[in-house]
Enzyme design. Sequence first.
Site, PDB file in Angstrom:
ATOM      1  N   TYR A 210       0.779  -1.238   0.000  1.00 13.90           N
ATOM      2  CA  TYR A 210       0.000   0.000   0.000  1.00 13.90           C
ATOM      3  C   TYR A 210       0.811   1.290   0.000  1.00 13.90           C
ATOM      4  O   TYR A 210       0.250   2.365  -0.176  1.00 13.90           O
ATOM      5  CB  TYR A 210      -0.974  -0.014   1.184  1.00 13.90           C
ATOM      6  CG  TYR A 210      -2.018  -1.093   1.001  1.00 13.90           C
ATOM      7  CD1 TYR A 210      -3.098  -0.889   0.157  1.00 13.90           C
ATOM      8  CD2 TYR A 210      -1.889  -2.325   1.630  1.00 13.90           C
ATOM      9  CE1 TYR A 210      -4.043  -1.878  -0.045  1.00 13.90           C
ATOM     10  CE2 TYR A 210      -2.830  -3.325   1.435  1.00 13.90           C
ATOM     11  CZ  TYR A 210      -3.905  -3.097   0.602  1.00 13.90           C
ATOM     12  OH  TYR A 210      -4.832  -4.083   0.397  1.00 13.90           O
TER      13      TYR A 210
ATOM     14  N   PHE B 104     -10.398  -4.570  11.054  1.00  8.75           N
ATOM     15  CA  PHE B 104     -11.663  -4.391  10.349  1.00  8.75           C
ATOM     16  C   PHE B 104     -11.545  -4.881   8.924  1.00  8.75           C
ATOM     17  O   PHE B 104     -12.325  -4.597   8.081  1.00  8.75           O
ATOM     18  CB  PHE B 104     -12.082  -2.910  10.374  1.00  8.75           C
ATOM     19  CG  PHE B 104     -11.020  -1.940   9.939  1.00  8.75           C
ATOM     20  CD1 PHE B 104     -10.866  -1.623   8.600  1.00  8.75           C
ATOM     21  CD2 PHE B 104     -10.178  -1.343  10.859  1.00  8.75           C
ATOM     22  CE1 PHE B 104      -9.881  -0.729   8.186  1.00  8.75           C
ATOM     23  CE2 PHE B 104      -9.226  -0.434  10.466  1.00  8.75           C
ATOM     24  CZ  PHE B 104      -9.063  -0.129   9.129  1.00  8.75           C
TER      25      PHE B 104
END
Length: 407
Positions: free
Chosen positions: A121, A407
Amino acid sequence: MELRVLDPAEWDEWYGALVVAFGGIPDDPEELGWWRRLIDPERSIAVWDGSTCVAATSTFPFRLSVPGGAVVPAAGVTAVGVMGTHRRRGILTSMMRRQLDDLRERGEALAVLTASEPAIYGRFGYGIGSMSLSAEIDTARVRIELPPGAEEVSLRYAKVDESLARCEELYARLVPRRPGMLARLPGWDRLNTIDPESYRDGGSPLQCVLAERDGELVGYARYRVAMEAEPAGAKGTVRLKDLEAEDPAVAATLWRYLFEIDLTSTLTVRTRPVDDPFQHLVSDVRRCGIRLRDSLHVRLVEVGAALEARTYAAPVDVVVEVEDAFCPWNAGRWRLTGDTKGATCVRTEEPAELALSVRELGAAYLGGVTLASLAGAGRVRELRPGALAEASTAFGSELAPWLPHGF
């Protein structure tokens, strides 16, 4: 290839593509039901090759604590996956491009994620903004020292479901105190306590102990116990899931309880703050097996708005030259002026005093990574003498940022 917002009727195929991308192991049905309720198709992207979904991603509309105590909107990037048959075709880049464009249109200045592979990322502007601590503690040989006030704290067992509402009220009070924590959305409390047999790995059902002072809930710990026997006797392991405490005396009382559970000799700890105070209470830190790993990755979607959303530990007035090839609206010079009361960050034509990429801004944003350390790695350049020290101090946080759960 067709990239589009997810149609709710296609949810099963979309989620099935994620399962395949992550190894083909299906989720427990109870957890799957919660994900179905929590994931918003309008915030989800699907890539189709004909009638086959081959890639997916989504975001949650979180609120994140930042230095200074504000809890601000932040998109929680989740469910990012591309089938192995469709890699190296630019699909992930296309999804990240569309997702950041959508977040900008929604006015969400921050994006955060946890990475299954942290190498992915950075090229999209995400910096590692917080780390997490894990430990494997030899509780047969390590002891906890209690600070003053611990004698006023009482502990009692409670059922996880019956105590959930009180525990969530305490958690909500603690969120603004430490950067990087998520204000839990409706439904996330239950997701955090799902307890199917498949999650236990031979351990007990999830257990809960509450810490109270004068009848008020001031802390709690949830954990499992896995029993193991050897010729010399029982050798169980306590597996801590989460622990929250109002103050040092409460935290120490809960830690001592976990250390002294009968028939156990090991306490395993996952996803704790890197500055967790238990490290200063133990009798032998070497026998705690402490390790660190990356946790929350942070991306400034709108540099100006994001830098204005937090406060600064010391006065700062600096012109920053930002590089951001993936979101070019952020590129250029910004003048950041702020202190403990607030901040402004606006475009400027003044000469730059620091130069860095948006990735480094993301790493430093929550105060857990110093600009000085990034400069030591050659990732931040000082263009005015003294500007680095000023900005590095200002970006700091009294407590290390911490993401309590994924999450």
